[in-house]
Design a protein around this motif. Sequence first.
Motif, mmCIF file in Angstrom:
data_model
loop_
_atom_site.group_PDB
_atom_site.id
_atom_site.type_symbol
_atom_site.label_atom_id
_atom_site.label_comp_id
_atom_site.label_asym_id
_atom_site.label_seq_id
_atom_site.Cartn_x
_atom_site.Cartn_y
_atom_site.Cartn_z
ATOM 1 N N PRO A 123 78.021 53.334 -97.217
ATOM 2 C CA PRO A 123 77.970 52.053 -96.497
ATOM 3 C C PRO A 123 77.302 50.934 -97.294
ATOM 4 O O PRO A 123 77.274 49.791 -96.850
ATOM 5 N N VAL A 124 76.749 51.256 -98.462
ATOM 6 C CA VAL A 124 76.032 50.269 -99.260
ATOM 7 C C VAL A 124 76.995 49.638 -100.269
ATOM 8 O O VAL A 124 77.666 50.353 -101.020
ATOM 9 N N THR A 125 77.053 48.316 -100.265
ATOM 10 C CA THR A 125 77.959 47.577 -101.149
ATOM 11 C C THR A 125 77.180 46.500 -101.887
ATOM 12 O O THR A 125 76.324 45.826 -101.298
ATOM 13 N N CYS A 126 77.472 46.341 -103.166
ATOM 14 C CA CYS A 126 76.819 45.326 -103.992
ATOM 15 C C CYS A 126 77.866 44.343 -104.491
ATOM 16 O O CYS A 126 78.854 44.748 -105.123
ATOM 17 N N PHE A 127 77.654 43.064 -104.176
ATOM 18 C CA PHE A 127 78.569 42.010 -104.589
ATOM 19 C C PHE A 127 77.864 41.076 -105.573
ATOM 20 O O PHE A 127 76.637 40.931 -105.553
ATOM 21 N N SER A 128 78.661 40.443 -106.401
ATOM 22 C CA SER A 128 78.183 39.426 -107.332
ATOM 23 C C SER A 128 78.749 38.074 -106.907
ATOM 24 O O SER A 128 79.961 37.941 -106.714
ATOM 25 N N TYR A 129 77.867 37.083 -106.758
ATOM 26 C CA TYR A 129 78.267 35.749 -106.308
ATOM 27 C C TYR A 129 78.168 34.762 -107.466
ATOM 28 O O TYR A 129 77.223 34.812 -108.263
ATOM 29 N N LEU A 130 79.103 33.850 -107.528
ATOM 30 C CA LEU A 130 79.097 32.810 -108.546
ATOM 31 C C LEU A 130 78.126 31.707 -108.147
ATOM 32 O O LEU A 130 78.128 31.253 -106.996
ATOM 33 N N LEU A 131 77.323 31.264 -109.097
ATOM 34 C CA LEU A 131 76.337 30.223 -108.822
ATOM 35 C C LEU A 131 76.771 28.854 -109.335
ATOM 36 O O LEU A 131 76.026 27.883 -109.207
ATOM 37 N N ASN A 132 77.964 28.756 -109.918
ATOM 38 C CA ASN A 132 78.388 27.483 -110.494
ATOM 39 C C ASN A 132 78.467 26.376 -109.456
ATOM 40 O O ASN A 132 78.068 25.237 -109.704
ATOM 41 N N SER A 133 79.008 26.701 -108.281
ATOM 42 C CA SER A 133 79.159 25.689 -107.237
ATOM 43 C C SER A 133 77.962 25.634 -106.302
ATOM 44 O O SER A 133 77.747 24.617 -105.635
ATOM 45 N N LEU A 134 77.196 26.721 -106.240
ATOM 46 C CA LEU A 134 76.057 26.762 -105.330
ATOM 47 C C LEU A 134 74.875 25.967 -105.859
ATOM 48 O O LEU A 134 74.240 25.209 -105.130
ATOM 49 N N ASP A 135 74.582 26.137 -107.133
ATOM 50 C CA ASP A 135 73.414 25.492 -107.715
ATOM 51 C C ASP A 135 73.588 25.405 -109.223
ATOM 52 O O ASP A 135 74.443 26.085 -109.801
ATOM 53 N N THR A 136 72.781 24.565 -109.851
ATOM 54 C CA THR A 136 72.814 24.419 -111.306
ATOM 55 C C THR A 136 71.400 24.514 -111.841
ATOM 56 O O THR A 136 70.420 24.408 -111.092
ATOM 57 N N ALA A 137 71.299 24.703 -113.144
ATOM 58 C CA ALA A 137 69.996 24.757 -113.784
ATOM 59 C C ALA A 137 69.367 23.376 -113.799
ATOM 60 O O ALA A 137 70.023 22.349 -113.585
ATOM 61 N N ILE A 138 68.052 23.333 -114.065
ATOM 62 C CA ILE A 138 67.320 22.073 -114.043
ATOM 63 C C ILE A 138 67.824 21.132 -115.127
ATOM 64 O O ILE A 138 67.950 19.925 -114.919
ATOM 65 N N ASP A 139 68.129 21.693 -116.316
ATOM 66 C CA ASP A 139 68.583 20.843 -117.410
ATOM 67 C C ASP A 139 70.069 20.509 -117.330
ATOM 68 O O ASP A 139 70.597 19.811 -118.180
ATOM 69 N N GLN A 140 70.764 21.032 -116.290
ATOM 70 C CA GLN A 140 72.184 20.754 -116.104
ATOM 71 C C GLN A 140 72.396 20.235 -114.684
ATOM 72 O O GLN A 140 73.085 20.840 -113.871
ATOM 73 N N GLU A 169 65.281 31.670 -101.445
ATOM 74 C CA GLU A 169 64.132 32.565 -101.622
ATOM 75 C C GLU A 169 63.932 32.915 -103.092
ATOM 76 O O GLU A 169 62.796 32.965 -103.586
ATOM 77 N N ALA A 170 65.021 33.138 -103.810
ATOM 78 C CA ALA A 170 64.914 33.447 -105.238
ATOM 79 C C ALA A 170 64.372 32.254 -106.021
ATOM 80 O O ALA A 170 63.541 32.409 -106.929
ATOM 81 N N LYS A 171 64.823 31.049 -105.680
ATOM 82 C CA LYS A 171 64.318 29.857 -106.360
ATOM 83 C C LYS A 171 62.839 29.642 -106.054
ATOM 84 O O LYS A 171 62.066 29.229 -106.928
#
Length: 373
Positions: A123-140, A169-171
């Motif tokens: 029942p445990v599933t691990c997904f990878s989410y794209l961060l390009n549209s969610l957030d950007t780095a400070i220098d970008q 929470e991660a930020k």
Amino acid sequence: FKPEASCNYGELPLFFAACTNQRDIVEILLHDHRARMTLFMTDSEGNTIFHLMVAHNLPDMAKEIYNLHKNLHQADATLLKGLLEKKNRSDLTPLALTVQIGSPDMFLCIVELQRELLWQYGPVTCFSYLLNSLDTAIDQYDHNTVLHEIVQYEAVDFMETDVIEALVEAKWKTYNRKFWLHVVTAFAHACLVSVLVCVHYCARGSWEDRLLLSFALATSAMKFSLEIRQTWTRGVALYARGESGVGQLDNVVGLGYFPAMVGWILSMGISHPFPLLEFFFQMTIPLMAWGYMFFFLLGTQRVGPFIVMIVMVLRSDVPKFFTIFLFLLLGFTFSFKVLQPQKSLLDIAQWLFLSSVGNSPEDKEKDPFAKSL
């Protein structure tokens, strides 16, 4: 077929069928090779088919188009992923557009289509989410990311989604130490400036006064240079908005503090013809230094809403009050000039201002501090 027109269903047969929720027609067109290629085209506004699905709030149709095309044509799976990240002429991805129109269901739909399965164990599933549209780095810095749109449009519903909660929470854990370092630095600087004003008033010209003044001027110059760099990087219009109003307090203090320090230093040499000028800067600088602490209290649950209310009052009501007060002060100044022609306009305006804040002429004779003004 324009975005604000009555028939905003796309400019292609596949787009029209998808926007009108005609599942059978969409399936037939996706099986046809020539019609299928229009899936990767855009309309005159740069909108892809997923932009239109977001505009018409059709999460089920978006999933069906994605899954049907993926099952029929595995070779175009990469192109389909890129279609979900494509921006229109408004520089918005389908994910960022969901925040503007206020559709959490479409947001979860697009996020689900973009994620990739890493592993699954029972029942445990691990997904990878794209961060390009969610957030950007400070220098970008990109002002059209999902997090920026959520703050700008005050989309509280999106903050309750699991993806945004995990990202915030991660930020917070990543930049928490740096944030509190800024808090301690700002608090220490406010204490330093307060001591500087007191020392300068009591012991002007001493080595303690010169040392504190030099250090405060240097730190304020560093803050001013950082604000100028942000203005150059983000643009004047975006900087003036102050991240949807939350950062306006930081921007105002950052840009106004260093000129106030310079004005205070310059006013020391010209205090004779303008006796209130140095006193004005001497009062303003500690208020700005301690007022900067409000910026860090905005993130607290108990104090934050009250600070937002105070900032709104200062921004909307106080300028109106001072405008009316200025006109009344000018009117009474010229009226008293007629009654007392031997007095200068500046002396009359100063006397009226001190009287309006409760400092009467009798108090001025009794109070040595007021008499020195």
